[in-house]
Design a protein around this motif. Structure first.
Motif, PDB file in Angstrom:
ATOM      1  N   GLU A 105       0.872  -1.355   0.021  1.00  0.00           N
ATOM      2  CA  GLU A 105      -0.119   0.076   0.053  1.00  0.00           C
ATOM      3  C   GLU A 105       0.916   1.370   0.190  1.00  0.00           C
ATOM      4  O   GLU A 105       1.899   1.326   0.676  1.00  0.00           O
ATOM      5  CB  GLU A 105      -0.936   0.193   1.293  1.00  0.00           C
ATOM      6  CG  GLU A 105      -1.817   1.155   1.302  1.00  0.00           C
ATOM      7  CD  GLU A 105      -2.658   1.053   2.423  1.00  0.00           C
ATOM      8  OE1 GLU A 105      -2.762   1.810   3.337  1.00  0.00           O
ATOM      9  OE2 GLU A 105      -3.300  -0.268   2.808  1.00  0.00           O
ATOM     10  N   VAL A 106       0.476   2.117  -0.980  1.00  0.00           N
ATOM     11  CA  VAL A 106       1.292   3.288  -0.863  1.00  0.00           C
ATOM     12  C   VAL A 106       0.233   4.562  -0.102  1.00  0.00           C
ATOM     13  O   VAL A 106      -0.783   4.717  -0.691  1.00  0.00           O
ATOM     14  CB  VAL A 106       1.697   3.871  -2.109  1.00  0.00           C
ATOM     15  CG1 VAL A 106       2.345   5.139  -2.229  1.00  0.00           C
ATOM     16  CG2 VAL A 106       2.372   2.803  -2.980  1.00  0.00           C
ATOM     17  N   ARG A 107       1.129   5.247   0.720  1.00  0.00           N
ATOM     18  CA  ARG A 107       0.360   6.274   1.388  1.00  0.00           C
ATOM     19  C   ARG A 107       1.191   7.481   1.158  1.00  0.00           C
ATOM     20  O   ARG A 107       2.442   7.507   1.027  1.00  0.00           O
ATOM     21  CB  ARG A 107       0.455   6.075   2.997  1.00  0.00           C
ATOM     22  CG  ARG A 107      -0.617   4.808   3.351  1.00  0.00           C
ATOM     23  CD  ARG A 107      -0.589   4.966   5.008  1.00  0.00           C
ATOM     24  NE  ARG A 107      -1.278   3.323   5.090  1.00  0.00           N
ATOM     25  CZ  ARG A 107      -1.198   3.079   6.531  1.00  0.00           C
ATOM     26  NH1 ARG A 107      -0.436   3.668   7.371  1.00  0.00           N
ATOM     27  NH2 ARG A 107      -1.866   2.040   6.727  1.00  0.00           N
ATOM     28  N   VAL A 108       0.375   8.596   1.189  1.00  0.00           N
ATOM     29  CA  VAL A 108       0.925  10.013   0.762  1.00  0.00           C
ATOM     30  C   VAL A 108       0.724  10.700   1.953  1.00  0.00           C
ATOM     31  O   VAL A 108      -0.417  11.159   2.444  1.00  0.00           O
ATOM     32  CB  VAL A 108       0.285  10.724  -0.568  1.00  0.00           C
ATOM     33  CG1 VAL A 108       0.927  11.905  -0.711  1.00  0.00           C
ATOM     34  CG2 VAL A 108       0.574   9.687  -1.924  1.00  0.00           C
ATOM     35  N   GLY A 109       1.999  11.342   2.427  1.00  0.00           N
ATOM     36  CA  GLY A 109       1.735  12.116   3.674  1.00  0.00           C
ATOM     37  C   GLY A 109       2.538  13.426   3.490  1.00  0.00           C
ATOM     38  O   GLY A 109       3.141  13.543   2.437  1.00  0.00           O
ATOM     39  N   GLU A 114       4.819   6.981   0.770  1.00  0.00           N
ATOM     40  CA  GLU A 114       5.591   5.698   1.989  1.00  0.00           C
ATOM     41  C   GLU A 114       4.972   4.632   1.353  1.00  0.00           C
ATOM     42  O   GLU A 114       3.685   4.500   1.251  1.00  0.00           O
ATOM     43  CB  GLU A 114       5.404   6.047   3.467  1.00  0.00           C
ATOM     44  CG  GLU A 114       5.890   5.473   4.515  1.00  0.00           C
ATOM     45  CD  GLU A 114       5.479   5.617   5.652  1.00  0.00           C
ATOM     46  OE1 GLU A 114       6.147   5.235   6.592  1.00  0.00           O
ATOM     47  OE2 GLU A 114       4.496   6.369   5.763  1.00  0.00           O
ATOM     48  N   GLY A 115       5.649   3.675   1.462  1.00  0.00           N
ATOM     49  CA  GLY A 115       5.189   2.244   1.240  1.00  0.00           C
ATOM     50  C   GLY A 115       4.970   1.616   2.525  1.00  0.00           C
ATOM     51  O   GLY A 115       5.783   1.452   3.285  1.00  0.00           O
ATOM     52  N   VAL A 116       3.758   0.838   2.559  1.00  0.00           N
ATOM     53  CA  VAL A 116       3.285   0.267   3.704  1.00  0.00           C
ATOM     54  C   VAL A 116       3.214  -1.280   3.486  1.00  0.00           C
ATOM     55  O   VAL A 116       2.304  -1.530   2.392  1.00  0.00           O
ATOM     56  CB  VAL A 116       1.992   0.894   4.449  1.00  0.00           C
ATOM     57  CG1 VAL A 116       1.739   0.019   5.680  1.00  0.00           C
ATOM     58  CG2 VAL A 116       2.191   2.309   4.822  1.00  0.00           C
ATOM     59  N   TYR A 117       3.791  -2.332   3.960  1.00  0.00           N
ATOM     60  CA  TYR A 117       3.326  -3.647   3.722  1.00  0.00           C
ATOM     61  C   TYR A 117       3.086  -4.406   4.928  1.00  0.00           C
ATOM     62  O   TYR A 117       3.873  -4.000   6.009  1.00  0.00           O
ATOM     63  CB  TYR A 117       4.938  -4.242   3.165  1.00  0.00           C
ATOM     64  CG  TYR A 117       4.759  -5.733   2.978  1.00  0.00           C
ATOM     65  CD1 TYR A 117       4.135  -5.862   1.793  1.00  0.00           C
ATOM     66  CD2 TYR A 117       5.045  -6.798   3.702  1.00  0.00           C
ATOM     67  CE1 TYR A 117       3.888  -7.369   1.323  1.00  0.00           C
ATOM     68  CE2 TYR A 117       4.843  -7.945   3.355  1.00  0.00           C
ATOM     69  CZ  TYR A 117       4.284  -8.317   2.222  1.00  0.00           C
ATOM     70  OH  TYR A 117       4.182  -9.758   1.535  1.00  0.00           O
ATOM     71  N   PRO A 118       2.140  -5.295   4.962  1.00  0.00           N
ATOM     72  CA  PRO A 118       1.120  -5.619   3.900  1.00  0.00           C
ATOM     73  C   PRO A 118      -0.031  -4.367   4.061  1.00  0.00           C
ATOM     74  O   PRO A 118       0.066  -3.760   4.806  1.00  0.00           O
ATOM     75  CB  PRO A 118       0.553  -6.771   4.182  1.00  0.00           C
ATOM     76  CG  PRO A 118       0.735  -6.719   5.879  1.00  0.00           C
ATOM     77  CD  PRO A 118       1.942  -6.137   6.353  1.00  0.00           C
ATOM     78  N   ALA A 119      -0.699  -4.264   2.819  1.00  0.00           N
ATOM     79  CA  ALA A 119      -1.839  -3.420   2.632  1.00  0.00           C
ATOM     80  C   ALA A 119      -2.588  -3.719   3.581  1.00  0.00           C
ATOM     81  O   ALA A 119      -3.066  -4.872   3.955  1.00  0.00           O
ATOM     82  CB  ALA A 119      -2.115  -3.444   1.074  1.00  0.00           C
TER      83      ALA A 119
END
Length: 162
Positions: A105-109, A114-119
């Motif tokens: 999952e890609v989050r924009v802050g 920022e990549g977050v694993y797992p989604a």
């Protein structure tokens, strides 16, 4: 924390190691050839269907090569250990690929992407098991590894340049 997902992965790894040991010297050829087939299929296959067909063809080739190259008649006492090594190598690749194969999952802050694993879109029980996985935590450095290791374990991310 060790989760049921870790237990499943360790069981798979142990089963692959045992299969290699049972095959003896052919298990060494099978395991190392399987790792090479996975790498080649991931490197050359541009799409899931092409990679799957390529992996199937290479896998059949490795199985035939193992059968032809290694005669079962003159088994030595060290052959099961060699086979266990091959099975452990192939099992390790499978375990790592499964542990790192869930969606990212890609989050924009404020700090950027920022990549977050797992989604977080995974079913809750699976998400918690993968998120808390000790094996997954130990493999997270693969995302920053060299291109060969990323091609072997996370080919879609290696091509994506992440």
């Amino acid at each position: 924390m060790i989760t049921w997902f870790d237990a499943l992965l360790v069981t798979l790894w142990a089963a692959m190691t045992a299969l290699g040991a049972r095959r003896g010297l052919a298990g060494l050829v099978w395991g190392l050839g399987g790792v090479a087939a996975c790498f080649l299929a991931n490197m050359l296959g541009r799409g899931a269907v092409v990679a799957a067909l390529l992996a199937l063809g290479l896998g059949v080739g490795v199985a035939l090569a193992a059968r032809r190259l290694v005669s079962e008649g003159a088994a030595r006492p060290w052959h099961p250990f060699a086979g266990a090594l091959g099975g452990a190598a192939l099992g390790g690749v499978l375990v790592a690929a499964l542990a790192l194969g869930f969606p990212l999952e890609v989050r924009v802050g404020p700090q950027g992407r920022e990549g977050v694993y797992p989604a977080t879109t995974l079913p809750p029980a699976l998400y918690e098991a993968v998120r808390g996985s000790t094996l997954k935590d130990g493999l997270m450095n693969v995302w920053h590894a060299g291109p060969a290791l990323r091609t072997l374990l996370v080919p879609d991310q290696a091509r994506g340049g992440r």
